[in-house]
Design an enzyme around this catalytic site. Structure first.
Site, PDB file in Angstrom:
ATOM      1  NE  ARG A  36      -4.168   1.758   2.252  1.00 30.22           N
ATOM      2  CZ  ARG A  36      -4.496   2.640   3.198  1.00 30.22           C
ATOM      3  NH1 ARG A  36      -3.733   2.775   4.271  1.00 30.22           N
ATOM      4  NH2 ARG A  36      -5.582   3.386   3.082  1.00 30.22           N
ATOM      5  CB  ILE A  62      -6.197   5.201  -0.929  1.00 24.62           C
ATOM      6  CG1 ILE A  62      -5.786   3.718  -0.987  1.00 24.62           C
ATOM      7  CG2 ILE A  62      -5.573   5.879   0.269  1.00 24.62           C
ATOM      8  CD1 ILE A  62      -4.285   3.504  -1.144  1.00 24.62           C
ATOM      9  CB  SER A  63     -10.857   1.860   0.301  1.00 24.93           C
ATOM     10  OG  SER A  63     -11.787   2.409  -0.600  1.00 24.93           O
ATOM     11  CD  GLN A  64     -11.729   1.276   6.968  1.00 23.79           C
ATOM     12  OE1 GLN A  64     -12.456   2.263   6.992  1.00 23.79           O
ATOM     13  NE2 GLN A  64     -11.515   0.516   8.022  1.00 23.79           N
TER      14      GLN A  64
END
Length: 215
Positions: A36, A62-64
């Site tokens: 990530r 940006i999604s968890q």
């Protein structure tokens, strides 16, 4: 304990995924393989392994990681699957999908984000994923039907054009609900005689918008 702080953070990262219900070994391996940190820039980079959404360009996020993993797990990806993702963002979710499927097409309404994601894919050697600037609400008819469709923006209802592009036996994961309330993550399975809908959990995503963004 590891003397490498990055390695230690990654161990904690994977532990956090497991603690939130991610049990599929293939998904956990893909989340471990796709760093990530490669998708988070600037002063947010220090939070790359935190289980939290982070801002990116064009007012997007940006999604968890736990949500990325849970949505990926719900897709039940198979190695020969062709996948359509709506909402590329940083490209992180699409990169994870690329480790678990044959081909990934990801659509992004902001040209700037699509171009940056494509560069990341190329730098990481991910040759089976393509980012395109397009109106995601319309899908990608030229490449349909798809075995799996993942929508990373919330619609009021599962979009008709995307349902039409889902292969019989295919699965779509989509957040459904008004943009100013908590949304429901829905799993849609296409059968011979229609669609089955299962509610998975509550989530919060940016709204699915028609047209291209103004970068």
């Amino acid at each position: 304990m590891s003397d490498d702080p990055t390695a230690e953070r990654k161990m904690q990262f994977l532990f956090a995924l497991r603690s939130r219900g991610v049990t599929d070994r293939r998904v956990l391996t893909a989340m471990e393989e796709i760093d990530r940190g490669q998708f988070v820039t600037g002063h947010f980079a220090q939070h790359a392994y935190d289980d939290t959404p982070l801002p990116i360009a064009c007012g997007q996020t940006i999604s968890q990681p736990s949500v990325v993993a849970i949505m990926t797990q719900a897709l039940d990806l198979q190695p020969r699957n062709k996948v359509l993702e709506i909402g590329t963002g940083s490209g992180y979710q699409a990169a994870v999908l690329s480790r678990l499927s044959r081909r990934v097409y990801t659509l992004e309404r902001h040209r700037r984000l699509a171009a940056a994601a494509q560069k990341r894919f190329e730098a990481l050697g991910l040759t089976n994923v393509t980012a395109m600037a397009a109106d995601g609400s319309r899908g990608l008819p030229d490449q349909a039907p798809f075995d799996r469709i993942l929508v990373t923006a919330a619609a009021e209802d599962p979009p008709g054009p995307l349902l039409a592009q889902l292969r019989v036996g295919g699965i779509m994961i989509v957040p459904v609900g008004q943009s100013d309330t908590v949304q429901r993550l829905i799993k849609v399975t296409r059968g011979e005689n229609g669609f089955d809908y299962d509610e998975l959990r509550q989530v919060r995503f940016v709204p699915l918008l028609e047209g291209l963004g103004q970068d």
